[in-house]
Design an enzyme around this catalytic site. Structure first.
Site, PDB file in Angstrom:
ATOM      1  N   HIS A 394       0.808  -1.223   0.000  1.00 18.64           N
ATOM      2  CA  HIS A 394       0.000   0.000   0.000  1.00 18.64           C
ATOM      3  C   HIS A 394       0.836   1.267   0.000  1.00 18.64           C
ATOM      4  O   HIS A 394       0.333   2.330   0.360  1.00 18.64           O
ATOM      5  CB  HIS A 394      -0.915   0.026   1.227  1.00 18.64           C
ATOM      6  N   LYS A 585      -7.719  13.749   4.820  1.00 11.95           N
ATOM      7  CA  LYS A 585      -6.856  12.577   4.685  1.00 11.95           C
ATOM      8  C   LYS A 585      -5.827  12.627   5.815  1.00 11.95           C
ATOM      9  O   LYS A 585      -5.689  13.637   6.499  1.00 11.95           O
ATOM     10  CB  LYS A 585      -6.168  12.538   3.316  1.00 11.95           C
ATOM     11  N   ARG A 586      -5.149  11.543   6.004  1.00 17.07           N
ATOM     12  CA  ARG A 586      -4.094  11.501   7.017  1.00 17.07           C
ATOM     13  C   ARG A 586      -3.096  12.627   6.773  1.00 17.07           C
ATOM     14  O   ARG A 586      -2.768  12.936   5.634  1.00 17.07           O
ATOM     15  CB  ARG A 586      -3.413  10.133   6.944  1.00 17.07           C
ATOM     16  N   LYS A 591       1.260  14.094   1.189  1.00 12.86           N
ATOM     17  CA  LYS A 591      -0.101  14.419   0.759  1.00 12.86           C
ATOM     18  C   LYS A 591      -0.274  15.923   0.524  1.00 12.86           C
ATOM     19  O   LYS A 591      -1.237  16.355  -0.076  1.00 12.86           O
ATOM     20  CB  LYS A 591      -1.112  13.898   1.784  1.00 12.86           C
ATOM     21  N   THR A 695      -8.583   6.395  -1.602  1.00 13.86           N
ATOM     22  CA  THR A 695      -9.983   5.988  -1.760  1.00 13.86           C
ATOM     23  C   THR A 695     -10.915   7.161  -1.481  1.00 13.86           C
ATOM     24  O   THR A 695     -12.057   7.164  -1.945  1.00 13.86           O
ATOM     25  CB  THR A 695     -10.348   4.814  -0.832  1.00 13.86           C
ATOM     26  N   LYS A 699     -14.579   8.335  -3.274  1.00 13.44           N
ATOM     27  CA  LYS A 699     -15.812   8.664  -2.551  1.00 13.44           C
ATOM     28  C   LYS A 699     -16.341  10.032  -2.973  1.00 13.44           C
ATOM     29  O   LYS A 699     -17.556  10.213  -3.161  1.00 13.44           O
ATOM     30  CB  LYS A 699     -15.549   8.631  -1.046  1.00 13.44           C
TER      31      LYS A 699
END
Length: 846
Positions: A394, A585-586, A591, A695, A699
């Protein structure tokens, strides 16, 4: 007499780590002797009767004296009754059919609230609403009473929850295995704009969705030594003599399929001491010492991802990982398989999917069971083992591929280290035969790394010990083959494949966005809930003015719902008619929440400096949701700066009607179900080549948000499917990133050459957002200017240009709504049902 209260494992026997059964096994045919288990009548009257029975005889209270929590627990247990018959029947069918089972090994399961999903799966929503109304109860208050299980952190855990949902809906035998964390991931709060972690006491008011079975406890050993001996057949064998052990207590959760009667099982393990209480020490007056063993053992399942910057934290993480896979493997072999099952046929009955590197220690554990306890020869055991595992990677970040020091692994799991050494030795001998004289290749493919310390590379062990290795998006899988595990993909090209992630449409569209679900169903029928590709039927409606108006009204209603939730939950008040620009998100540097922050500050600076008039700016509300790992200093500094910027902008009258920033604390699935349906713009802005899949991006697209993003992870596939006109692409490609890095990336060159960037960073550094304290923002600013490891400054101008395109399209309401509809219509590929079909076809052969 068969004990049918045990769900899937009725009539099986107690298990221990030495894999010996205790007592006889009841024949399978006896399970049906008493006839099928029946649920309460599926009528309002039947539901009311079952609810009052649970309230009176389960909670021990009268309706007139019951609390909201009493009522919630009784309601949950009532709904549970409707699932129970399917659960018991599914267990019987699984054992009688002998079908291959998916053993999903995951350190996380981010389940979300269970009540709404259970009502949806059983088609009881309207019945339960009316039943509670007849009892004088507001069911919304009971839904709000439920505490979300804190069993996951982010995408990895939510993916696991989506996958087990899909497998149940598809009637595929599956047991999810994990840890029942007592506190799970921390609950996030903010103090002086800084993240503070507090325990998430999700079990404090009771957990009606779990079934504990202490009689099925498993003993898990640690430390000690190994010794060699000669068995009865004159063969030299090894055995492990441990120093200490704990017990694993299973807690069962039902995983219902969507209205198909199938209910699979999620089995989570809680750690207990083998001898939890010493009466003699207690009587001597040393009360703390009397329960020391209990405290030590229970630490293993206390929290998700204990902070591991200390040696003790690292050891606890490894204890957790071995604990849950040891329990799970023994559970399947001892409690699930028939008593006389020939373990040579084990690959016909189980495939254990390794959800990232956390469960990889299961590979040497299965070898230990087969060789040390079941008497298999090494080669035969290794052939069986390699067929029983598959590995999902992942990540593309080297630091996220787990590595355990040989010293720690040998001290905690001495027999497993011996097995790993032998696996490595025999594997490298095979490689030498293929590449004679290439010792550099041998060193690079060895499970054992020599520098900076002698250690075990778990991703390598997973690759060698699995039948298949997959990435989770097309780009990720290609980079996995080419850059993360290139020697292995050359050696075993047939072993590597791709399965792009997906999300369950049941929870994230049907349950979370009922207004949109009704609108979709009105046009194309119900079939999309289990066949998401049917959303393609919406495409013609993108050109229907009436449908666009209805779609826009749904989005606005979802915004209003979100604003009410945020006001009640966090005291946050947001304007109702601004674009909702969301990044949840984390919190991780790759990111690039920092890039989003630069955009916000740049927009703000352009207004207060007078270069842009406020009335010419498209009104925007920026919403963040993110937790930073407790030991991740730069991530926590970024959170502080985002909150500080939000505080300043929200108080500035000059931008009152144009800009607002919200960062609700403790973002979770429950909040996601309100936020995602309301979003207009989805921020997916990681540096190209760093995000495995994502993901959240799926969504948002499925709920009618447009994406601004880089060509990274599953963004690539989203853009290809929804079309370039309905996606805001920016940023460097992965090859361009690598070229810039090779040339020598200098973030200050972008600062000096770009006036907007310089003005933005100067404002951040000035103390304007930190009450005049320049030092408070210095760490984030200095990191961007001197290191910027994920190249936010290089992509800054391209990002601003893309945001200008966002503004232009958003001003045209019809054009924006049309693109949003096409995002929904063309995102059916991103169903976790499709992901599961891909796993079944390409990996599991089930």
């Amino acid at each position: 007499m068969t004990d049918t209260s045990r769900g899937e494992y009725a009539s099986d026997e107690l298990q221990t780590t030495d894999v010996h059964r205790i007592g006889p096994t009841m024949p399978m045919s006896s399970e049906r002797a008493s006839g099928p288990v029946e649920a309460p009548d599926k009528t309002v009257e039947g539901f009311v009767a079952a609810f009052l029975n649970e309230l009176n005889f389960g909670q021990g209270v009268l309706l007139s004296r019951s609390t909201v929590n009493d009522q919630y627990l009784a309601l949950a247990r009532t709904v549970r009754q409707y699932l129970m018959a399917g659960w018991l029947e599914t267990g019987v069918q699984r054992r009688e059919s002998g079908r291959k089972t998916i053993g999903y090994l995951s350190a996380e399961y981010l389940l979300g609230r269970q009540l709404g999903n259970a009502l949806l799966a059983t088609d009881l929503q309207d019945i339960a609403d009316e039943a509670m109304k007849q009892c004088g109860i507001d069911i919304a208050a009971l839904r709000a009473q439920e505490i979300e299980p804190g069993l996951g952190n982010g995408g990895l855990g939510r993916l696991a929850a989506c996958f087990v949902d899909s497998l149940a809906t598809m009637d595929v035998p599956c047991i999810g295995y994990g840890i029942r964390y007592e506190y799970g991931i921390f609950r996030q709060t903010f103090e002086d704009n800084r993240q503070v972690e507090v325990p998430d006491s999700w079990l404090s008011l009771g957990s009606p969705w779990e079934f504990p079975h202490p009689e099925r406890q498993v003993r898990v050993d640690f430390s000690g030594r190994t010794e060699t001996y000669t068995d009865d057949q004159g063969r030299e064998r090894s055995r492990w003599i441990p120093d200490w052990n704990v017990l694993g207590i299973p807690y069962h959760y039902m995983v219902p399929g969507f209205r198909n009667g199938t209910v699979n099982t999620l089995r989570l393990w809680s750690a207990k001491a083998t001898q939890a209480f010493d009466l003699q020490i207690f009587n001597s007056g040393d009360y703390a010492a009397a329960v020391r063993a209990q405290t030590f053992a229970e630490n293993i399942s206390k929290v998700l991802y204990p902070e591991d910057s200390t040696p003790q934290g690292k050891e606890l993480r490894l204890q957790q990982q071995y604990f849950f896979v040891a329990c799970s493997l023994h559970d399947f072999i001892q409690n699930t398989l028939p008593q006389d099952f020939d373990l040579r046929r084990l690959p016909e009955r189980i495939i254990f999917q390794l959800n990232d590197t956390h469960p990889v220690i299961a590979i040497p554990e299965l070898m230990r069971i087969l060789v040390d306890h079941k008497g298999f020869d090494w080669d035969e055991a290794w052939d069986i083992t390699r067929q029983c595992f598959a590995y999902t990677c992942h990540t593309l970040l080297p630091e996220a591929l787990e590595v355990w020091s040989v010293e720690l692994l040998g001290r905690l799991l001495p027999r497993h280290l011996e097995i790993i050494y032998r696996i490595n030795k025999e594997f490298l001998e095979e490689v030498r035969e293929t590449y004679p004289g290439d010792e550099m290749r041998i060193r690079s493919m060895s499970i054992i790394a020599e520098h900076p310390e002698r250690s075990v590379r778990m991703a390598y062990l997973a690759t060698i010990g699995s039948s298949k290795v997959n990435g989770v998006a097309e780009l990720h899988s290609q980079l996995l083959r080419d850059k993360v595990l290139p020697e292995f993909s050359q050696y075993w090209p047939e072993k590597f494949t791709n399965v792009t992630n997906g999300v369950t449409p049941r929870r994230f569209v049907f349950l979370a966005n009922r207004r949109l679900s009704d609108l979709i169903t009105d046009k194309i029928g119900w079939g999309w809930v289990t066949d998401l590709e049917r959303l393609r039927g919406l495409e013609p409606y993108a050109d229907d003015a009436d449908f666009r108006a209805e779609f826009a009204a749904v989005k606005q209603a979802n915004k209003e719902r979100l604003f009410k939730v945020l006001k009640a939950r966090d005291g946050i008040e947001l304007p109702e008619h601004a674009m909702l620009d969301v990044m949840v998100k984390r919190l991780h540097e790759y990111k690039r929440q920092s890039l989003k922050l630069l955009h916000i500050v740049s927009t703000y600076e352009s207004i207060i400096s007078g270069r842009v008039r406020a009335e010419d700016v498209v009104p925007r509300t920026f919403v963040f949701g993110a937790k930073a790992a407790p030991g991740y200093h730069m991530a926590k500094e970024t959170i502080f700066l985002i909150n500080s910027v939000a505080e300043t902008i929200n108080a500035d009258e000059r931008v009152k009607d144009v800009l607002s920033v919200a960062f609700p604390a403790n973002y979770n699935v429950t909040l996601a179900e309100k936020l995602i349906p309301a979003a207009d713009l989805s921020e997916q802005i990681s540096l190209a080549g760093k995000e495995a899949s994502g993901t959240g991006n799926m969504k948002f697209a499925l709920n009618g948000a447009l994406t601004i993003g880089t060509d990274d992870g599953a963004n690539v596939e989203i853009r290809q499917l929804v079309g370039d006109d309905n996606f805001f692409l920016f940023g460097m490609t992965e090859p361009e990133v690598e070229q810039l890095r090779a040339e020598g990336y200098q973030p200050t060159s972008y600062y000096h050459s770009n006036d907007r960037l310089r003005a933005t960073i100067d404002l951040l550094a000035s103390g304007h957002f930190t009450r005049g304290d320049r030092a408070a923002s210095a760490q984030v600013v200095d990191n961007l200017l001197t290191q910027d490891p994920f190249m936010a400054l290089a992509d800054f101008q391209g990002y601003l240009d893309a945001q200008d395109r966002v503004d232009s399209v958003y001003r045209d309401t019809d054009a924006w709504t049309r693109s949003a509809i096409l995002n929904v219509a063309r995102s059916g590929f991103f169903s976790s049902d499709r992901s599961m079909r891909d796993y079944l076809d390409r990996i599991w052969n089930a």
